[in-house]
Design a protein around this motif. Structure first.
Motif, PDB file in Angstrom:
ATOM      1  N   UNK A 214     -22.987   0.902 -41.104  1.00  0.00           N
ATOM      2  CA  UNK A 214     -22.064  -0.228 -41.020  1.00  0.00           C
ATOM      3  C   UNK A 214     -22.733  -1.539 -41.413  1.00  0.00           C
ATOM      4  N   UNK A 215     -23.965  -1.745 -40.957  1.00  0.00           N
ATOM      5  CA  UNK A 215     -24.671  -2.985 -41.274  1.00  0.00           C
ATOM      6  C   UNK A 215     -24.942  -3.090 -42.776  1.00  0.00           C
ATOM      7  N   UNK A 216     -25.316  -1.980 -43.394  1.00  0.00           N
ATOM      8  CA  UNK A 216     -25.581  -1.983 -44.836  1.00  0.00           C
ATOM      9  C   UNK A 216     -24.295  -2.205 -45.616  1.00  0.00           C
ATOM     10  N   UNK A 217     -23.191  -1.608 -45.180  1.00  0.00           N
ATOM     11  CA  UNK A 217     -21.914  -1.803 -45.856  1.00  0.00           C
ATOM     12  C   UNK A 217     -21.535  -3.273 -45.842  1.00  0.00           C
ATOM     13  N   UNK A 218     -21.752  -3.942 -44.696  1.00  0.00           N
ATOM     14  CA  UNK A 218     -21.430  -5.360 -44.601  1.00  0.00           C
ATOM     15  C   UNK A 218     -22.333  -6.176 -45.522  1.00  0.00           C
ATOM     16  N   UNK A 219     -23.605  -5.829 -45.574  1.00  0.00           N
ATOM     17  CA  UNK A 219     -24.540  -6.538 -46.451  1.00  0.00           C
ATOM     18  C   UNK A 219     -24.122  -6.410 -47.912  1.00  0.00           C
ATOM     19  N   UNK A 220     -23.738  -5.208 -48.320  1.00  0.00           N
ATOM     20  CA  UNK A 220     -23.349  -4.989 -49.713  1.00  0.00           C
ATOM     21  C   UNK A 220     -22.020  -5.662 -50.034  1.00  0.00           C
ATOM     22  N   UNK A 221     -21.090  -5.642 -49.078  1.00  0.00           N
ATOM     23  CA  UNK A 221     -19.824  -6.359 -49.275  1.00  0.00           C
ATOM     24  C   UNK A 221     -20.085  -7.845 -49.487  1.00  0.00           C
ATOM     25  N   UNK A 222     -20.996  -8.398 -48.690  1.00  0.00           N
ATOM     26  CA  UNK A 222     -21.323  -9.818 -48.829  1.00  0.00           C
ATOM     27  C   UNK A 222     -21.962 -10.106 -50.184  1.00  0.00           C
ATOM     28  N   UNK A 223     -22.812  -9.194 -50.636  1.00  0.00           N
ATOM     29  CA  UNK A 223     -23.442  -9.362 -51.951  1.00  0.00           C
ATOM     30  C   UNK A 223     -22.397  -9.402 -53.052  1.00  0.00           C
ATOM     31  N   UNK A 224     -21.479  -8.437 -53.030  1.00  0.00           N
ATOM     32  CA  UNK A 224     -20.456  -8.390 -54.080  1.00  0.00           C
ATOM     33  C   UNK A 224     -19.560  -9.620 -54.031  1.00  0.00           C
ATOM     34  N   UNK A 225     -19.190 -10.018 -52.821  1.00  0.00           N
ATOM     35  CA  UNK A 225     -18.340 -11.198 -52.648  1.00  0.00           C
ATOM     36  C   UNK A 225     -19.037 -12.448 -53.174  1.00  0.00           C
ATOM     37  N   UNK A 226     -20.308 -12.641 -52.817  1.00  0.00           N
ATOM     38  CA  UNK A 226     -21.038 -13.839 -53.237  1.00  0.00           C
ATOM     39  C   UNK A 226     -21.254 -13.866 -54.748  1.00  0.00           C
ATOM     40  N   UNK A 227     -21.496 -12.700 -55.342  1.00  0.00           N
ATOM     41  CA  UNK A 227     -21.657 -12.634 -56.798  1.00  0.00           C
ATOM     42  C   UNK A 227     -20.357 -13.006 -57.492  1.00  0.00           C
ATOM     43  N   UNK A 228     -19.259 -12.452 -56.994  1.00  0.00           N
ATOM     44  CA  UNK A 228     -17.940 -12.785 -57.549  1.00  0.00           C
ATOM     45  C   UNK A 228     -17.656 -14.273 -57.413  1.00  0.00           C
ATOM     46  N   UNK A 229     -17.938 -14.829 -56.240  1.00  0.00           N
ATOM     47  CA  UNK A 229     -17.655 -16.235 -55.980  1.00  0.00           C
ATOM     48  C   UNK A 229     -18.469 -17.129 -56.907  1.00  0.00           C
ATOM     49  N   UNK A 230     -19.741 -16.766 -57.120  1.00  0.00           N
ATOM     50  CA  UNK A 230     -20.593 -17.548 -58.014  1.00  0.00           C
ATOM     51  C   UNK A 230     -20.036 -17.556 -59.426  1.00  0.00           C
TER      52      UNK A 230
END
Length: 258
Positions: A214-230
């Protein structure tokens, strides 16, 4: 121009807002928030989700009752309605991440896994090649522990921890160190290696393979979200103020006949 902000004796017009945000490096943050709001327009929350979001937020902020809630609001100078909107926005953002990228996480995890694996290692560095070789021999002969030698001789901040570093993801160390650690077995000691101005001795103490929990899934979701946002922020552009545009530009003038 009509002022929209009054700061002391300075009246700030609407036309000045964007240049000021840009000057104080606040414009990217404003763009991020606007882009997020647009992305959340189609995200709906059920009454149960709203209640869950509010309860989770209160637990995280240790808001246990009415007294704590009022104190929290007063410290931040906001109203209850603003708090509820803030909480709902955060919940919607997490829901947007899951709806957009959750079904891609397994493949993304496999692509990233080599750099997500974590290591605990011991590091000793010095600028003197002779001292590095001597310390390496002492370690091989077990004349002293790695911790003792690191505390006495290492010239980096790791000396304070007896050379111990981690756990850290393999993307954190110097690329050469990361490669050495990735092919090491626990306890393996590497001879002095020349990196920049340093001669380093490194030993892998523990290898922790990344798992898609679960912790890794959240980390990866945040990565994808931040990349998209950038990417979305980089696409944004500042349009010229139509009020300041030349009203006569591209206008054909016809002389008046006498």
């Amino acid at each position: 121009m009509r002022a929209v902000l009054q700061v002391g004796d300075r009246a700030i017009s609407a036309a000045e807002i964007v240049p000021l945000l840009d000057k104080y490096q606040l414009l990217p943050q404003l763009l991020r928030e606007i882009i997020i709001d647009r992305a959340l327009e189609d995200i709906a929350l059920s009454p149960e989700e709203r209640q869950q979001a509010y309860q989770t937020f209160c637990a995280q902020q240790q808001i246990m009752g009415e007294t704590e809630r009022q104190a929290w609001l007063e410290r931040r100078g906001i109203k209850q309605e603003q708090l509820e909107a803030l909480v709902e926005r955060g919940f919607k953002t997490e829901k947007f991440k899951q709806q957009t990228w959750d079904n891609q996480l397994e493949s993304y995890f496999l692509q990233r896994k080599a750099k997500l694996d974590k290591v605990v290692y011991s590091l000793l560095r010095t600028t003197d090649a002779g001292i590095a070789q001597e310390l390496y021999c002492r370690l091989l002969e077990e004349e002293a522990t790695f911790e003792e030698l690191a505390r006495d001789y290492s010239q980096g901040p790791e000396a304070k921890s007896g050379g111990k570093i981690g756990p850290v993801e393999l993307s954190h160390p110097h690329p050469t160190l990361a490669k050495m650690l990735s092919i090491s077995t626990p306890g393996q000691l590497w001879p002095p290696t020349h990196l920049s101005e340093w001669f380093v001795i490194v030993r892998l103490d523990e290898f922790r393979p990344a798992q898609l929990d679960d912790a890794m899934r959240q980390q990866l979701l945040n990565e994808r979200f931040n990349s998209w946002l950038q990417e979305e922020v980089q696409k944004a552009s500042i349009l010229p103020d139509p009020v300041e545009a030349d009203p006569w530009k591209d206008t054909e003038l016809t002389p008046i006949e006498s």
